[in-house]
Write an enzyme that holds these catalytic residues in place. Structure first.
Site: not given
Ligand code: FE
Ligand code: ZN
Length: 252
Positions: A53, A55, A57-58, A111, A130, A168
């Site tokens: 996805h 985001h 942090d990905h 999400h 996530d 995570h």
């Molecule tokens: Fe994340």
């Molecule tokens: Zn995420």
């Protein structure tokens, strides 16, 4: 299929996949360039970048890695405007090969609107980003609780011996939540011991096994009479139970 777990940021996991037969290297959700590159350097190549996805942090490592290794970036077609550097647009249920390894695209919104999982059916390995965590699930940011519930059900229907690699290391706090609302679950108590052992040795609690999650992850157990009773939702639907649990977890 060899998988290296790469710990990024405070609690993210990126995953390097090595198909030894074809010497193909791919990375799932590169959180950050430097940390991922330390591992990639050993192979001196990176053929593919796969994103679950959009985001940050990905996908934060996408552009720098692509630039350094001339990699191809794969992501969900509907998220083509939000995934940096995307080259190959994936569709729901599409099958795609990287080297000799074939994965299926599972569309799991909730999400985010464009969240996908990668399921390698032969190896029985799923990268769930996530959406499904060990003993938990992601927050519902862009979709509805109902969508998230159905997305989790899609994962729940994969073979029970599927290994789950998620985005995570949230297992400890998820465990505390499950214990609070499902305290009599003996499978959960067993899993708690295993989790604590791993964490004490500074090891990832990932991968987890889907069949184990179905017995212990409260978000996959919304039809359990004892959990329903504990929530005061004896006669509610599974989706209602899920929504309640997700709300409770948001402020846990
Ligand atoms: Fe994340
Ligand atoms: Zn995420």
């Amino acid at each position: 299929m060899k998988i290296e777990i790469i710990s990024c940021l405070s609690d993210n996991y990126s995953y390097l996949i090595h198909d030894e037969k074809s010497n193909t290297i791919a990375i799932i959700d590169p959180s950050e360039f430097e940390t991922c590159d330390k591992i990639i350097k050993k192979y001196n190549k990176l053929d593919f970048i796969l994103n679950t996805h959009h985001h940050a942090d990905h996908v934060n490592g996408n552009l720098e890695l692509k630039k350094k290794y001339n990699s191809k970036i794969l992501g969900f077609s509907q998220d083509k405007k939000r995934i940096p550097g995307i080259d190959i647009l994936l569709e729901e249920n599409q099958k795609k090969k990287i080297g000799n390894l074939e994965f299926e695209v599972i569309f799991i919104p909730g999400h985010t609107k464009g969240h996908i999982a990668f399921f390698f059916s032969k190896e029985k390995i799923a990268f769930t980003g996530d959406t499904l965590f060990s003993l938990g699930c992601g927050r519902v940011f862009e979709g509805t609780h109902e969508e998230m519930f159905y997305s989790l059900n899609k994962i729940k229907n994969l073979p029970p011996d599927t290994k789950i690699y998620c985005g995570h290391e949230y297992t400890k706090s998820n465990l505390n939540f499950c214990l609070a609302y499902d305290p009599q679950n003996t499978f959960l108590k067993e899993k708690a011991i295993d989790i604590q052992k791993k964490l004490n040795s500074n090891l990832p609690t990932i991968p987890t096994i889907l069949g184990q999650e179905i017995k212990t992850n409260i978000f996959l157990r919304c039809n359990d009479p004892e959990i329903k009773l504990a929530l005061g939702l004896k006669d509610s639907s599974e989706v209602e139970v899920f929504s309640k649990l997700r709300d409770l977890k948001d402020s846990f």
